[in-house]
Design a protein around this motif. Structure first.
Motif, PDB file in Angstrom:
ATOM      1  N   UNK A 112       0.799  -1.220   0.000  1.00 13.52           N
ATOM      2  CA  UNK A 112       0.000   0.000   0.000  1.00 13.52           C
ATOM      3  C   UNK A 112       0.828   1.265   0.000  1.00 13.52           C
ATOM      4  N   UNK A 113       2.151   1.134  -0.075  1.00 15.38           N
ATOM      5  CA  UNK A 113       2.986   2.325  -0.247  1.00 15.38           C
ATOM      6  C   UNK A 113       2.732   2.884  -1.647  1.00 15.38           C
ATOM      7  N   UNK A 114       2.711   4.207  -1.768  1.00 16.00           N
ATOM      8  CA  UNK A 114       2.449   4.813  -3.080  1.00 16.00           C
ATOM      9  C   UNK A 114       3.528   5.839  -3.402  1.00 16.00           C
ATOM     10  N   UNK A 115       3.894   5.899  -4.683  1.00 16.79           N
ATOM     11  CA  UNK A 115       4.971   6.803  -5.109  1.00 16.79           C
ATOM     12  C   UNK A 115       4.385   8.045  -5.746  1.00 16.79           C
ATOM     13  N   UNK A 116       4.650   9.208  -5.137  1.00 14.99           N
ATOM     14  CA  UNK A 116       4.143  10.486  -5.644  1.00 14.99           C
ATOM     15  C   UNK A 116       5.276  11.383  -6.139  1.00 14.99           C
ATOM     16  N   UNK A 117       6.502  10.852  -6.142  1.00 13.14           N
ATOM     17  CA  UNK A 117       7.619  11.631  -6.667  1.00 13.14           C
ATOM     18  C   UNK A 117       7.827  12.899  -5.870  1.00 13.14           C
ATOM     19  N   UNK A 118       8.090  13.985  -6.583  1.00 10.73           N
ATOM     20  CA  UNK A 118       8.441  15.210  -5.869  1.00 10.73           C
ATOM     21  C   UNK A 118       7.232  15.905  -5.266  1.00 10.73           C
ATOM     22  N   UNK A 119       6.047  15.356  -5.473  1.00 12.81           N
ATOM     23  CA  UNK A 119       4.853  15.956  -4.885  1.00 12.81           C
ATOM     24  C   UNK A 119       4.704  15.533  -3.431  1.00 12.81           C
ATOM     25  N   UNK A 120       5.781  15.807  -2.688  1.00 14.42           N
ATOM     26  CA  UNK A 120       5.875  15.424  -1.280  1.00 14.42           C
ATOM     27  C   UNK A 120       4.781  16.080  -0.437  1.00 14.42           C
ATOM     28  N   UNK A 121       4.254  17.230  -0.884  1.00 12.40           N
ATOM     29  CA  UNK A 121       3.250  17.921  -0.079  1.00 12.40           C
ATOM     30  C   UNK A 121       2.018  17.058   0.133  1.00 12.40           C
ATOM     31  N   UNK A 122       1.809  16.063  -0.754  1.00 15.77           N
ATOM     32  CA  UNK A 122       0.648  15.191  -0.569  1.00 15.77           C
ATOM     33  C   UNK A 122       0.756  14.377   0.709  1.00 15.77           C
ATOM     34  N   UNK A 123       1.969  14.198   1.196  1.00 16.83           N
ATOM     35  CA  UNK A 123       2.126  13.479   2.467  1.00 16.83           C
ATOM     36  C   UNK A 123       1.346  14.179   3.578  1.00 16.83           C
ATOM     37  N   UNK A 124       1.289  15.492   3.516  1.00 15.96           N
ATOM     38  CA  UNK A 124       0.599  16.198   4.598  1.00 15.96           C
ATOM     39  C   UNK A 124      -0.883  15.863   4.636  1.00 15.96           C
ATOM     40  N   UNK A 125      -1.565  15.836   3.473  1.00 19.94           N
ATOM     41  CA  UNK A 125      -2.987  15.471   3.546  1.00 19.94           C
ATOM     42  C   UNK A 125      -3.142  13.993   3.894  1.00 19.94           C
ATOM     43  N   UNK A 126      -2.182  13.178   3.453  1.00 24.61           N
ATOM     44  CA  UNK A 126      -2.241  11.757   3.843  1.00 24.61           C
ATOM     45  C   UNK A 126      -2.109  11.616   5.354  1.00 24.61           C
ATOM     46  N   UNK A 127      -1.235  12.412   5.953  1.00 21.09           N
ATOM     47  CA  UNK A 127      -1.031  12.338   7.405  1.00 21.09           C
ATOM     48  C   UNK A 127      -2.221  12.938   8.156  1.00 21.09           C
ATOM     49  N   UNK A 128      -2.806  13.989   7.574  1.00 19.74           N
ATOM     50  CA  UNK A 128      -3.826  14.744   8.312  1.00 19.74           C
ATOM     51  C   UNK A 128      -5.205  14.096   8.268  1.00 19.74           C
ATOM     52  N   UNK A 129      -5.495  13.364   7.197  1.00 22.56           N
ATOM     53  CA  UNK A 129      -6.872  12.888   6.993  1.00 22.56           C
ATOM     54  C   UNK A 129      -7.166  11.610   7.778  1.00 22.56           C
ATOM     55  N   UNK A 130      -8.457  11.418   8.048  1.00 20.26           N
ATOM     56  CA  UNK A 130      -8.875  10.188   8.729  1.00 20.26           C
ATOM     57  C   UNK A 130      -8.759   8.981   7.809  1.00 20.26           C
ATOM     58  N   UNK A 131      -9.010   9.196   6.518  1.00 21.59           N
ATOM     59  CA  UNK A 131      -9.024   8.079   5.564  1.00 21.59           C
ATOM     60  C   UNK A 131      -8.382   8.564   4.284  1.00 21.59           C
ATOM     61  N   UNK A 132      -7.533   7.744   3.686  1.00 21.85           N
ATOM     62  CA  UNK A 132      -6.788   8.158   2.498  1.00 21.85           C
ATOM     63  C   UNK A 132      -7.046   7.177   1.366  1.00 21.85           C
ATOM     64  N   UNK A 133      -7.540   7.700   0.260  1.00 21.15           N
ATOM     65  CA  UNK A 133      -7.802   6.908  -0.943  1.00 21.15           C
ATOM     66  C   UNK A 133      -6.852   7.378  -2.032  1.00 21.15           C
TER      67      UNK A 133
ATOM     68  N   UNK B  35       7.956   8.334  -1.764  1.00 20.12           N
ATOM     69  CA  UNK B  35       6.926   7.369  -1.395  1.00 20.12           C
ATOM     70  C   UNK B  35       6.179   7.805  -0.145  1.00 20.12           C
ATOM     71  N   UNK B  36       4.874   7.616  -0.158  1.00 22.72           N
ATOM     72  CA  UNK B  36       4.067   7.807   1.049  1.00 22.72           C
ATOM     73  C   UNK B  36       3.751   6.422   1.594  1.00 22.72           C
ATOM     74  N   UNK B  37       4.064   6.225   2.849  1.00 24.39           N
ATOM     75  CA  UNK B  37       3.933   4.909   3.467  1.00 24.39           C
ATOM     76  C   UNK B  37       2.492   4.416   3.471  1.00 24.39           C
ATOM     77  N   UNK B  38       2.344   3.122   3.244  1.00 24.14           N
ATOM     78  CA  UNK B  38       1.045   2.475   3.328  1.00 24.14           C
ATOM     79  C   UNK B  38       0.398   2.610   4.699  1.00 24.14           C
ATOM     80  N   UNK B  39       1.174   3.013   5.691  1.00 30.58           N
ATOM     81  CA  UNK B  39       0.602   3.258   7.020  1.00 30.58           C
ATOM     82  C   UNK B  39      -0.526   4.287   6.951  1.00 30.58           C
ATOM     83  N   UNK B  40      -0.482   5.132   5.945  1.00 34.80           N
ATOM     84  CA  UNK B  40      -1.482   6.203   5.833  1.00 34.80           C
ATOM     85  C   UNK B  40      -2.548   5.908   4.782  1.00 34.80           C
ATOM     86  N   UNK B  41      -2.366   4.851   4.010  1.00 30.87           N
ATOM     87  CA  UNK B  41      -3.229   4.626   2.834  1.00 30.87           C
ATOM     88  C   UNK B  41      -4.261   3.557   3.169  1.00 30.87           C
ATOM     89  N   UNK B  42      -5.539   3.895   3.045  1.00 30.31           N
ATOM     90  CA  UNK B  42      -6.594   2.946   3.384  1.00 30.31           C
ATOM     91  C   UNK B  42      -7.005   2.079   2.202  1.00 30.31           C
TER      92      UNK B  42
END
Lengths: 252, 275, 275, 252
Positions: free
Chosen positions: C170-191, C212-219
């Protein structure tokens, strides 16, 4: 021959899986915590689905924002369980990682508080551990509070210590009374022994059970797949407890 | 961005500077720390982000350090930090204790250009009692009393870390050690030692950009092969546990520490010693 | 982490959910937005991080949206967002105005688990007067009066974005769009919708881990080829300016917007339309 | 034939390089700002060492933390100059990007404030720009303040508008008096024309100079290397002003 570290890991695993406690989905393990790390791997290799974040794993570390990510994860409420040790631990479950004597450790200086002042308040469950069980470590009142065992009403706090696993016994902690109760003594120990080795007061049932031995299956897991996972991060620990060295098994 | 010699880069650090250093698992500039010792720097005020290890202990032992603000000083499995412990007992160095997320938060406040940021926890810790610069307010968003700690922004004079690559624009690749971006953003001046140089622009490559810190934040770089040794560098080389154990053993005494300096710091280039 | 069908993933979003969407330059989940339209979602409360574009305008036009909290809604060079503008004038959607760094700050507060964070600026803007949830305090660290804005943490119910790859953990690669990690971390559920799957663990590879954004955050994830179309996806494919111009033109009228939905959203898989 | 966009870009470049203003090391350009982007490239391609951060450049974008990095950079004090437009701009240099009529734009709704409420206060220099120069845009008082032109004492603020470049003229702004002064009118315009087209009051010297034409060298730069840099980000702008399309020059 069961090593004390193996007993402690199994005792911690039993606390982790305590059916009376809230379920654990994500456990974090801080630096320099090989016994809790072994307990977590024991739980995971035993087939319980749990996410482990091991901060000091050199490769396969899950974080891309360093230790900040662990603390943010905890702030978000995603870490269910953490482990803390202490240079001193007292009967109210206060921990001291700073030093003895006057601030900042005029007698003996310890390394420092690390994340304890945050993690202890922000994690629903904390398991305390300390192999050395002596009046020097378990004191009536810590000289310096790195992180408090309980907090007054109104202070935001998600949880407290669930228990304390030592080289001699297992204590459970009751936050409402801010007091430990002896839960079991390891084979070879007695309730009297524990009392004599403990500087703080605590409750004790009439009959104190023995801490169960790790099962054969647990020992096989610890000595095999658990050690495999730990070799890179804790080479000295693995060498001491299981006589295994990563360098024996692969070219450096 | 200027490419300098390692010892010249270290010499550019003023005595007394507030210097942020990453911990022993995050691209510690170990070769740079040895160069600071050779340069005879004094009165440095170190900041552990969020903790401190080999480089800090070495600098303290060599008499370069006035204070260290940190959440812990340790050599990991190799044990307590011997020079730190000895210098603290002798009153030669001042420790300003913090807790890890507070270090991150103070640096993030500087990164965002805000004067403070809040942090949960900490209340009830004696750390708070010994930090007159930390304040407790009542959370203005809570219906009833809810004390919360506010931490001031911490802006290092200088941040130093090691990176795998630097390109001609001063962009540096730190891989998954993205947290180093925060000290790069927060500090007034950023010095980076690098394993090697590359000709291609790291930010133009979508595969390398995510692990790159923009040259906008980097003031100078220097080549330092095996620049984190004896500490591991990502998948480039591993941790030299034997050397760290040797350091821990020697540093237990003043004489031993002097011998360590002679052998590994003052006379030999570190990378040669590492072969 | 569950791998789902795109339409099933969209169907899992409850009516009324607070849904964070990245802007049109940062892995917008455009195919997912079209699937939300097909799923007939209602009363969504959108959050633009920090601004809103095509996906938000489409969802508003299709009647899926009750409110949008954002710092701006626009189609970039293609002009004003026509459905947003029309729906706002008709009183069909509520806009909660913010300013870009305030959106980031509110989400970072949720990411760090603190109830608020400060932000400089903003004082004197009418935005502040229309945000009763924002407070001004006197900076406790200043010697004299220094008003500063405090923003509350903003925790989305759901964050959705597109990624290049997902691995089995469930890890996902977003490349240099690292800012997406913040909404992944902040939200209750991540799709997360993804361009493709990979067998290797993205976090185990030192070259891929930084993006990469860790699958720990990806539902949950779903495959969506050309999932950001008509918007660009890193170096994978470019911006389809002709399509965006067509959207902007059609969406200028209700009838035209209906025609757009018929042609590109309701009947055809979006990726086929993109060929 | 010099395009108005070229005149405005050259006028903005002159403000950027104003020797009386603090030196510029790092300029950021926000979304939908092709004329300021052209001005910045003109400065850079003209040989002045300046770092440009162009937020909406699809490739070669310098940021790895999205727009947050721009705002953090500005918070750190690293951005020396920014550009802002406005659906309405008034004589105190207040800008309105939200809409006309009552909140939140009951008559005409604009896209929104974007980062203006932060950037205008946190950047040492802001150059305002708006091609349409009419009483509809330049009003006595904006209906809604997205970002204030000046701030009361005690409010943290690093800078204000340096000037305002329009399709008809260049104004300079004096923050102490919160008032514009007409600095030059573009060829074909007169001071009277500008006065009639401007809804707010401003100062005017006895002799109003003409805005200088872009030099031949500047025109060559704009039409060549500047356009090359802008083709990807602003295809419509480049097609309109310079009749160049990226798709004519490479496969899509």
């Amino acid at each position: 021959m069961i090593a004390l570290e193996e007993r402690m890991a199994a005792a911690i695993a039993a606390l982790i899986l305590d059916p009376a406690a809230p379920p654990v989905r994500h456990i974090a393990v801080g630096a320099a915590s090989p016994i809790p790390a072994a307990a977590c791997w024991l739980v995971k290799k035993g087939g319980h689905p749990v996410r482990l974040s091991l901060l000091h794993k050199h490769t396969g570390n899950p974080f891309t924002e360093g230790t900040r990510e662990l603390f943010d994860l905890t702030g978000q409420g995603r870490i269910d369980l953490f482990f803390l040790g202490g240079g001193q631990i007292d009967g109210q479950a206060n921990i001291n990682l700073i030093g003895t004597g006057d601030w900042p450790g005029s007698k003996v200086r310890f390394p420092g508080s690390f994340g304890s002042a945050f993690m202890y308040l922000m994690t629903p469950r904390t398991i305390l551990f300390r192999e050395e069980h002596s009046p020097r470590v378990f004191v009536p009142r810590v000289d310096i509070v790195s992180a408090p065992g309980v907090s007054p009403p109104g202070v935001f706090r998600r949880g407290t210590a669930q228990g304390l696993v030592t080289g001699r016994c297992v204590f459970r902690f009751d936050p409402a009374r801010a007091r430990f109760t002896l839960a079991s003594v390891h084979p070879g120990e007695t309730a009297e022994n524990v009392r004599a080795s403990t500087g703080f007061d605590y409750d004790e049932p009439a009959d104190v059970p023995a801490t169960p031995d790790p099962t054969d299956q647990q020992l096989a897991l610890l000595r095999g797949p658990v050690c495999d996972e730990m070799l890179e991060t804790y080479p000295d620990f693995c060498a001491r407890v299981w006589q295994r060295r990563a360098s024996d098994e692969r070219a450096a | 961005m200027a490419l300098e010699n390692l010892d010249a880069l270290a010499a550019s650090v003023p005595d007394g500077a507030l210097v942020a250093l990453p911990p022993d698992n995050s691209l510690t500039p170990a070769a740079f720390a040895r160069a600071l010792v050779r340069a005879g720097k004094r009165e440095l005020r170190l900041v552990g982000v969020p903790v401190s290890g080999y480089a800090t202990d070495l600098l303290i032992g060599a008499g370069c350090v006035a204070s260290v603000q940190t959440s812990g000083v340790s050599l990991g499995e190799a044990g307590f930090a011997p020079c730190f412990t000895r210098a603290l007992a002798a009153g030669l160095v001042k420790v300003i204790d913090a807790t890890c997320p507070a270090m991150h938060t103070m640096l993030q406040a500087a990164e965002k250009g805000v004067p403070f940021m809040p942090l949960r926890g900490v209340i009830g810790s004696d750390i708070l009692a010994h930090r007159p610069d930390w304040k407790v307010i009542d959370n203005p968003f809570a219906a009833s009393g809810d004390p919360i700690v506010l931490l001031p922004a911490l802006q290092p004079d200088i941040a130093v870390f090691h990176a795998v690559m630097a390109d001609p624009d001063g962009n540096v690749w730190v891989g998954k050690r993205r947290e180093l971006a925060t000290i790069a953003h927060a500090a007034r001046r950023v010095l980076v030692t690098v394993e090697r140089l590359t000709d291609r622009n790291l930010l133009d490559d979508d595969r390398l950009a995510p692990g790159t810190i923009s040259g906008a934040y980097v003031d100078a770089t220097a080549l330092a092969e095996r620049g984190t040794w004896p500490i591991a560098l990502l998948d480039e080389y591993g941790f030299d546990a034997a050397h760290m154990a040797e350091y821990a053993k020697l540093a237990r005494s003043e004489d031993g520490f002097r011998a360590y300096l002679e052998r590994y710091v003052l006379t030999l280039p570190a990378q040669a010693a590492a072969e």
